[in-house]
Design a protein around this motif. Structure first.
Motif, PDB file in Angstrom:
ATOM      1  N   PRO A 198       0.845  -1.215   0.000  1.00 63.38           N
ATOM      2  CA  PRO A 198       0.000   0.000   0.000  1.00 63.38           C
ATOM      3  C   PRO A 198       0.868   1.248   0.000  1.00 63.38           C
ATOM      4  O   PRO A 198       2.090   1.193   0.169  1.00 63.38           O
ATOM      5  CB  PRO A 198      -0.794  -0.142   1.303  1.00 63.38           C
ATOM      6  N   ASP A 248      -3.154   8.317   2.749  1.00 66.54           N
ATOM      7  CA  ASP A 248      -3.303   7.804   1.389  1.00 66.54           C
ATOM      8  C   ASP A 248      -3.818   6.374   1.396  1.00 66.54           C
ATOM      9  O   ASP A 248      -4.657   5.997   0.568  1.00 66.54           O
ATOM     10  CB  ASP A 248      -1.965   7.881   0.642  1.00 66.54           C
ATOM     11  N   ARG A 249      -3.323   5.583   2.332  1.00 68.72           N
ATOM     12  CA  ARG A 249      -3.808   4.195   2.436  1.00 68.72           C
ATOM     13  C   ARG A 249      -5.285   4.158   2.780  1.00 68.72           C
ATOM     14  O   ARG A 249      -6.045   3.340   2.228  1.00 68.72           O
ATOM     15  CB  ARG A 249      -2.999   3.438   3.490  1.00 68.72           C
ATOM     16  N   ASP A 264      -8.085   2.541   0.344  1.00 69.41           N
ATOM     17  CA  ASP A 264      -8.902   1.431   0.835  1.00 69.41           C
ATOM     18  C   ASP A 264     -10.390   1.711   0.660  1.00 69.41           C
ATOM     19  O   ASP A 264     -11.164   0.827   0.290  1.00 69.41           O
ATOM     20  CB  ASP A 264      -8.590   1.163   2.308  1.00 69.41           C
TER      21      ASP A 264
END
Length: 376
Positions: free
Chosen positions: A197, A203-204, A208
């Protein structure tokens, strides 16, 4: 705020004619008015009507093109980039965050350009941003690069059709999105395991949330809030009705806002999509490499089709050569007849049979020439 009544707005066909007469591209008009290029295309096609301050600026620009003596309406000059070009004001989106300097304007059809040059210009304009868009769509870096490369390979194979398309960039983008969202990738060994990731936690979290959305919702959200297309343009590219597209967009925004309340504002979501897309170092291959790969694929499939056709012809000829020329009825299966014992296959002789054979052989060799039966 509505457009001032003192500046009349010509019909859609006249708007395009005036732009072409003034030797302006849609990207140049969009930069001067301060809107996206897709918005100018929608104004010229009649799908939408200019309004507000942007509509007034567009009307003044067309009025300046109508009067040859008047100076063309221009906005304040933008600062020059490091490469020495004049930067154009464009809508901040996931498309605009390039890793390297991109062409300032979209390629326009020109008689002086060869097909390869026109393709390279389209590729240089669209590919860098399209790789980042497909990354947000699929969550996989390698798949994003592969999707863009495959889309442009298809475009090069069908270049006579793509070259005359009113919007070749949208044609390539739709092809790349379709390939990136194909469900068959899950059966490929290289895509069965997730990729690392993004490094940033925010950002993750956003990536998601995007990947949990249905593919149609994710694509609608990316086109509208990421690329910056209008609702009619988004509906046309996703092949859905405008009400259905609006519902998908609202549900997608609600899903993102439920997980990330700070992105409830579409402007904030638009900015975060651009930041996530630009954070990854995603580079597309060079245009000659894509064209060469497309030509190799075309040659491979052409040869495969020829080989398959030759195989079918050979199999047909062999069947015709070896097939019987007359009807041969099949042999019926054997049946058991009552009263007749089945024939026994020859085997080892018994002691009685061996004794009888010995007697017959001795009588034939040493006895009379003719044997007569004895009466009892």
């Amino acid at each position: 705020m509505t457009r001032r009544p003192g500046i009349p707005l010509p019909p859609p066909k006249e708007r395009r004619r005036l732009r072409e007469a003034g030797a302006l591209t849609q990207a140049q008009v969009a930069a001067q008015v301060g809107v996206a290029r897709e918005t100018v295309r929608a104004w010229e096609s009649g799908r939408t009507t200019p309004s507000g301050r942007k509509g007034e600026a567009y009307a003044r620009l067309l009025e300046s093109l109508t009067t040859p003596s008047a100076e063309p309406y221009e906005e304040p000059a933008a600062p020059r980039t490091a490469a020495g070009r004049t930067g154009r004001r464009r809508q901040p989106s996931a498309v605009a965050t390039a890793e390297a300097p991109e062409p300032a304007e979209a390629p326009e059809p020109a008689d002086a350009l060869t097909p390869a040059q026109a393709f390279d210009a389209l590729y240089a304009f669209c590919a860098p941003a399209l790789v980042r868009q497909t990354y947000l769509l699929s969550g996989r870096r390698e798949l994003a690069r592969e999707s863009v490369e495959r889309a442009f390979q298809t475009a090069w194979q069908r270049w006579p059709e793509v070259a005359v398309d009113p919007d070749p960039a949208s044609w390539v983008r739709a092809t790349a999105y379709e390939y990136a969202l194909s469900p068959w990738h899950r059966f490929r060994p290289r895509y069965r395991h997730p990729e690392p990731p993004p490094a940033d936690a925010a950002d993750r979290a956003l990536l998601d949330v995007l990947l949990t959305l249905p593919p149609s919702y994710r694509r609608t959200l990316l086109l509208h809030d990421g690329v910056g297309l209008g609702l009619p343009e988004t509906a046309a590219e996703t092949e859905a009705s405008t009400p259905a597209t609006a519902n998908r967009l609202l549900h997608a925004r609600e899903a993102v806002a439920a997980r990330l309340p700070g992105l409830a504002d579409p402007a904030a979501l638009h900015r975060r999509l651009a930041e996530v897309a630009s954070a990854e170092r995603l580079r597309a291959p060079r245009p000659p490499t894509v064209r060469l790969g497309s030509e190799r694929r075309a040659r491979f499939w052409t040869r495969a089709a020829i080989a398959f056709t030759v195989t079918i012809i050979g199999a047909t000829a062999l069947t015709v050569r070896t097939a019987p020329t007359r009807y041969e009825p099949p042999v019926p299966p054997g049946e058991t007849v009552q009263g007749i014992p089945p024939r026994v296959a020859p085997g080892t002789l018994s002691d009685k049979e061996l004794k009888l054979r010995k007697k017959l052989r001795s009588g034939t060799a040493h006895g009379p020439q003719r044997l007569l039966p004895e009466s009892r």
